[in-house]
Design an enzyme around this catalytic site. Structure first.
Site, PDB file in Angstrom:
ATOM      1  N   SER A 254      34.579  26.042  32.891  1.00 10.39           N
ATOM      2  CA  SER A 254      35.585  27.114  32.866  1.00 10.39           C
ATOM      3  C   SER A 254      37.019  26.623  32.904  1.00 10.39           C
ATOM      4  O   SER A 254      37.940  27.414  32.691  1.00 10.39           O
ATOM      5  CB  SER A 254      35.345  28.075  34.027  1.00 10.39           C
TER       6      SER A 254
ATOM      7  N   LYS B 233      42.686  26.455  37.933  1.00  9.86           N
ATOM      8  CA  LYS B 233      41.458  27.023  37.392  1.00  9.86           C
ATOM      9  C   LYS B 233      40.272  26.171  37.828  1.00  9.86           C
ATOM     10  O   LYS B 233      40.336  24.950  37.823  1.00  9.86           O
ATOM     11  CB  LYS B 233      41.495  27.093  35.862  1.00  9.86           C
ATOM     12  N   THR B 234      39.205  26.848  38.211  1.00  7.47           N
ATOM     13  CA  THR B 234      37.955  26.202  38.582  1.00  7.47           C
ATOM     14  C   THR B 234      37.044  26.029  37.376  1.00  7.47           C
ATOM     15  O   THR B 234      37.224  26.665  36.336  1.00  7.47           O
ATOM     16  CB  THR B 234      37.204  27.061  39.616  1.00  7.47           C
ATOM     17  N   GLY B 235      36.034  25.203  37.557  1.00 10.34           N
ATOM     18  CA  GLY B 235      34.969  25.061  36.570  1.00 10.34           C
ATOM     19  C   GLY B 235      33.705  24.619  37.278  1.00 10.34           C
ATOM     20  O   GLY B 235      33.769  23.882  38.266  1.00 10.34           O
TER      21      GLY B 235
END
Length: 262
Positions: free
Chosen positions: A50, A196-198
């Site tokens: 993501s 932002k995370t992933g």
């Protein structure tokens, strides 16, 4: 369970494998993406999961598919990825980033088409730039960053973010402004934080998900006046009570106040 992270649980089935000794990365860089400090494995390419929504947002705003933080508001349709209740609702750009709505990303890439999508990734010099997708499935347009061919290292993430914040990517200034707006996180000591995370998993030799080896990302930057610091943190560890991406974000936020004072 964080609403931000779950695309990795369903769609980020990954083809990458690493030695059992591999560890995560802590990377802090200046506003150009040049590392100031790094610890752990920061050069190995991993699926972006993501975190790829950052370049996707830039593409969307630059191309005109995305308008601002609230438009377009696209309705959920039968057949769309719907693992989370939050994904089954009308989605705006802000909601897309907050909840990591897979189908919204795919609407964007399908609208761009293969040629323009590849052109953006090439111009961004993003990781290995490989949008082929899963072998034999010709699904790169909607899956490359989730489950197959696209990979990027923490060092490459920092370089990409450095070009983003310093205005060196070939996109309109408004694209950077809107992308930043939908990435906004809580401030820290007067620093404006964007991230932002992933979340995903490595794959085993037979191609199946290795759920004992999750991958978590948290990437972004912090700005205060004329100062900018870029951060990239990955968690490669056995599963615990938290998803790896939640852990990456929480660990980064715990470390960031001291790092920003240095």
């Amino acid at each position: 369970m964080s609403r931000i992270l779950l695309p990795g649980l369903i769609a980020a089935s990954l083809l990458f494998s690493v030695p059992a000794s591999a560890a995560g990365c802590w990377l802090f860089a200046d506003g150009t993406g040049q590392p100031l400090s790094q610890q752990g494995e920061c050069s190995q390419r991993l699926p972006p999961a993501s975190t790829f929504k950052i370049p996707l947002a830039l593409m969307g705003y630059d191309s005109g598919f995305l308008v601002d933080e609230q438009l377009p508001a696209l309705p959920f349709k039968a057949g769309d990825a719907d693992f989370l209740p939050a994904w089954r609702e009308t989605t705006t750009p802000s909601r897309w980033m907050d909840h990591s709505v897979i189908w919204y990303s795919q609407r964007l890439t399908e609208w761009l088409g293969e040629a323009r999508f590849q052109q953006y990734v090439d111009h961004f010099d993003y990781g290995n730039r490989d949008l082929a997708g899963n072998p034999g499935k010709q699904d790169g347009l909607t899956q490359a960053w989730l489950s197959s061919s696209l990979g990027i290292s923490p060092l490459e993430q920092a370089s990409f973010l450095g070009k983003l914040v310093s205005g060196k990517l070939p996109v309109a200034a408004d694209a950077v402004r809107h992308t930043s707006a939908i990435m906004r996180q809580p401030d820290i000591d007067g620093w404006q934080v964007y991230g932002k995370t992933g979340m995903g998993y490595f794959k085993q030799a037979d191609g199946s998900l290795d759920r004992q080896r999750p991958i978590g990302w948290f990437v972004g930057w912090a700005s205060k006046g004329d100062q900018t610091r870029i951060f990239v943190h990955t968690v490669l560890d056995k599963p615990g009570k938290q998803f790896a991406s939640v852990r990456a974000k929480e660990e980064l936020f715990a470390a960031l106040p001291d790092k920003l004072k240095q």
